[in-house]
Design a protein around this motif. Structure first.
Motif, PDB file in Angstrom:
ATOM      1  N   ARG A   1       1.036  -0.874  -0.236  1.00 53.45           N
ATOM      2  CA  ARG A   1       0.126   0.327  -0.013  1.00 53.45           C
ATOM      3  C   ARG A   1       0.322   1.120   0.101  1.00 53.45           C
ATOM      4  N   GLN A   2       2.082   1.516   0.861  1.00 58.00           N
ATOM      5  CA  GLN A   2       2.885   2.675   0.852  1.00 58.00           C
ATOM      6  C   GLN A   2       3.880   2.331  -0.411  1.00 58.00           C
ATOM      7  N   GLY A   3       3.267   2.080  -1.830  1.00 61.08           N
ATOM      8  CA  GLY A   3       4.182   1.253  -2.985  1.00 61.08           C
ATOM      9  C   GLY A   3       5.168   0.982  -3.400  1.00 61.08           C
ATOM     10  N   LYS A   4       5.715   0.340  -2.130  1.00 61.48           N
ATOM     11  CA  LYS A   4       7.370  -0.386  -2.093  1.00 61.48           C
ATOM     12  C   LYS A   4       6.996  -1.897  -2.149  1.00 61.48           C
TER      13      LYS A   4
END
Length: 322
Positions: free
Chosen positions: A130-133
């Motif tokens: 969800r954090q784009g990681k």
């Protein structure tokens, strides 16, 4: 006195007629010149479009060359894959990466990881959180992880990335799997890119045998030969000699609801951009996507080609006199 008035009236009428004829002649010359300049411009844009099209399809067809290694669902070794991929990359420098993305059912995951870790000891199946990681993926019924990739340098971060964790990639993957035809994705940012460059991925499906129905294709899919491309690299390579007085955009016009700007090349010279003279070049089907080039000339382009048109007409007149 009456004759004098009639004479003045005749003189005025002749003068007015002369003015009208002169104005019409000037308008006709202007319209003719405008049509001539527009013709020059549209031919220039057609040349741009044909060059870009050729560059795109030449690079996409390189995937088919790599796909020969996977004929009838035979999976080559990592060494065989990289040897062939390196040859293709040497000929097609605009390709960012060539990849093999297999289907890995959940029950086969342990054996798959054990095998791939002979080449890559730290290999893991990863997903975008969800954090784009990137982080280890959750348990799923199947995975489509990047397993082979060439060149490895600069693309290491994509190794192990599960394509099903990206909605755009999953949509293209599903479509090409079910239809058994190559497919290009919508624009994306590549996992390995630190900067937000516009890119796309192209999928070539690999099956066991030759399934004819959707249900059999879903069952017999082995995976995908994949190409990753930066749109700017392809466009720039095709436009090395393009006119700097033409403003260019390339749009993905597949959807009727929105248009996605894939690339733009602003005019570097020529002053004001004449949007009222914009011209479209629609590329042939780009593996399931519709791409359109929209171009507009600058005032400098119009002026320079007006002079060119005049010079050409003058030369034709001299030839006719000779």
């Amino acid at each position: 006195m009456k004759e004098n008035s009639q004479f003045k009236l005749i003189i005025c009428s002749v003068a007015l007629l002369g003015l009208l004829v002169s104005s019409f002649a000037s308008w006709s010359i202007y319209q003719s010149e405008k049509i001539g300049v527009i013709g020059y411009f549209q031919r220039d844009v057609d040349t741009v479009g044909a060059t870009v099209s050729r560059e795109i399809f030449t690079n996409l067809e390189a995937l088919r060359t790599l796909g020969v290694l996977f004929h009838q669902g035979n999976i080559p070794s990592y060494e065989s894959f990289t040897n062939e991929a390196d040859k293709i990359l040497a000929r097609h420098t605009e390709i960012t990466a060539l990849e093999w993305v297999p289907r890995v059912p959940s029950q086969d995951k342990p054996a798959f990881l054990k095998k791939i870790r002979h080449n890559f000891p730290d290999y893991r199946i990863l997903a975008v959180n969800r954090q784009g990681k990137l982080s280890p993926t959750e348990e799923m019924h199947e995975y489509y992880p990047v397993t082979y990739i060439a060149p490895l340098k600069g693309n290491q971060q994509a190794l192990g990335f599960d394509l099903t964790s990206s909605p755009v990639r999953l949509a293209a993957l599903t479509k090409t799997r079910d239809k058994a035809v190559p497919q290009v994705s919508e624009s994306i940012q590549l996992i390995q890119d630190a900067e937000p460059f516009k890119a796309f991925v192209a999928f070539l499906p690999v099956y066991r045998g030759d399934p004819k129905s959707i249900s059999k294709r879903r069952k017999l899919i082995q995976g995908f030969v994949l190409g990753a491309f930066h749109i700017g690299d392809i466009f720039d390579n095709a436009q090395i000699h393009s006119n700097n007085m033409i403003d260019l955009q390339m749009l993905d016009t597949t959807s009727s609801l929105y248009q996605d700007e894939l690339y733009s090349k602003p005019a570097k010279q020529g002053g004001d951009i004449k949007r009222d003279l914009s011209y479209k070049y629609i590329l042939a089907d780009v593996w399931g996507r519709q791409w359109t080039i929209i171009a507009a000339p600058t005032q400098g382009y119009i002026d320079s080609h007006s002079c060119l048109l005049y010079t050409s007409d003058a030369a034709d007149e001299e030839d006719s006199v000779d």
